[in-house]
Enzyme design. Structure first.
Site, PDB file in Angstrom:
ATOM      1  N   ASP A  43       0.812  -1.211   0.000  1.00  0.00           N
ATOM      2  CA  ASP A  43       0.000   0.000   0.000  1.00  0.00           C
ATOM      3  C   ASP A  43       0.852   1.271   0.000  1.00  0.00           C
ATOM      4  OD1 ASP A  43      -2.441  -1.275  -0.106  1.00  0.00           O
ATOM      5  OD2 ASP A  43      -2.646  -1.395   2.064  1.00  0.00           O
ATOM      6  N   ALA A 155      -7.205   2.645   7.312  1.00  0.00           N
ATOM      7  CA  ALA A 155      -5.779   2.648   7.633  1.00  0.00           C
ATOM      8  C   ALA A 155      -5.574   3.188   9.052  1.00  0.00           C
ATOM      9  CB  ALA A 155      -5.022   3.463   6.581  1.00  0.00           C
ATOM     10  N   TYR A 158      -8.727   3.832  11.219  1.00  0.00           N
ATOM     11  CA  TYR A 158      -9.381   2.664  11.821  1.00  0.00           C
ATOM     12  C   TYR A 158      -8.609   2.182  13.044  1.00  0.00           C
ATOM     13  CZ  TYR A 158     -12.078  -1.701  11.825  1.00  0.00           C
ATOM     14  OH  TYR A 158     -12.905  -2.746  12.168  1.00  0.00           O
ATOM     15  N   ALA A 178      -5.796   8.789  20.864  1.00  0.00           N
ATOM     16  CA  ALA A 178      -5.610   8.698  22.322  1.00  0.00           C
ATOM     17  C   ALA A 178      -6.025   9.983  23.023  1.00  0.00           C
ATOM     18  CB  ALA A 178      -4.159   8.345  22.649  1.00  0.00           C
TER      19      ALA A 178
END
Length: 253
Positions: A43, A155, A158, A178
């Site tokens: 990718d 990517a 997610y 976070a």
């Protein structure tokens, strides 16, 4: 009908071996003369190829000679011309990033997957978020935040617990990485036309870097992100294995 192919490969031995075999079997022309550019790798290499060839009219057909290969088709040296004749095309508009550094320099970049802001020191980042000129969040304390396209939503987005976006949904995902405050904020879905601005609070104490796919900018004080409709990336997929199918399938594994 003869189809002119250009083969490009990542640095890996597997990818280069595939390029040699395909070139031997199908012949090859320079990228600028090709009807289709065949990218061999993973990718990351596919993203680099799309960026590098965006000025060319040929679409890109990827075959996986890397690891994940979400944007790639399965590798098979047989029947390539027939596969290309049946391939389905997806058109993707990238994100445009405009990052301002502490020294006043402005760095521009394009991102097919996402634009992300990440803390670059031991302390959490503090970000202010404005959407279309309206202040939406005065202070987000976090490890970072990102804006993802539908193509890039499976990517980094997610992994940061952001939503998977269907192709053609005309929305962008704004996802916190976070988050500490607000603790339960899970991000937002924004129209594709939205213009998002991140202002870095306390940039000297809490330095932040910005990434547009693989382009990094350190010590940013603000980052503006919007979709770039003037740039279109054309990607070919085997029938039944296009991005829409892959995005749906990813939610059931």
């Amino acid at each position: 009908m003869t189809i002119k192919l250009a083969f490009v490969a990542s640095r890996g031995q597997l990818a280069n071996g595939a390029r040699e075999e395909l070139t031997r079997r199908y012949g090859a022309v320079p990228e600028a003369e090709a009807d289709v550019i065949v990218a061999l790798g993973g990718d990351g290499f596919m993203l680099a190829t799309l960026h590098r060839t965006q000025h060319l009219p040929a679409p890109v057909y990827g075959m996986n000679r890397g690891t994940v290969g979400f944007l790639m088709n399965a590798y098979d040296a047989d029947g390539l011309v027939e596969r290309l004749g049946l391939a389905q095309e997806e058109v993707i508009n990238p994100l445009a990033m405009r990052a301002t550094r502490a020294d006043g320099r402005v760095i521009a970049g394009l991102a097919i997957n996402e634009v992300s802001l990440l803390r670059a020191g031991p302390q959490a980042a503090k970000l202010k978020i404005t959407v279309d000129g309206k202040l939406r969040m005065e202070e987000l304390v976090c490890d970072g935040a990102l804006i993802a396209t539908p193509a890039g939503s499976t990517a980094y987005n997610y992994s940061a617990h952001g939503p998977i976006l269907p192709i053609g949904s005309d929305v962008l995902a704004l996802t916190a990485i976070a988050p500490f405050r607000p603790r339960r904020w899970r991000g937002a879905l924004l129209p594709k036309t939205a213009s998002v601005r991140f202002d870095v609070l306390e940039p000297e104490k809490r330095p932040v870097m910005a990434d547009a796919d693989n382009r990094s900018v350190r010590n940013v004080t603000s980052v503006e992100v919007r979709s770039e409709p003037e740039v279109s990336h054309r990607i070919l997929f085997d029938p039944g294995h296009g991005l829409e199918e892959r995005l749906i399938r990813e939610q059931f594994v």
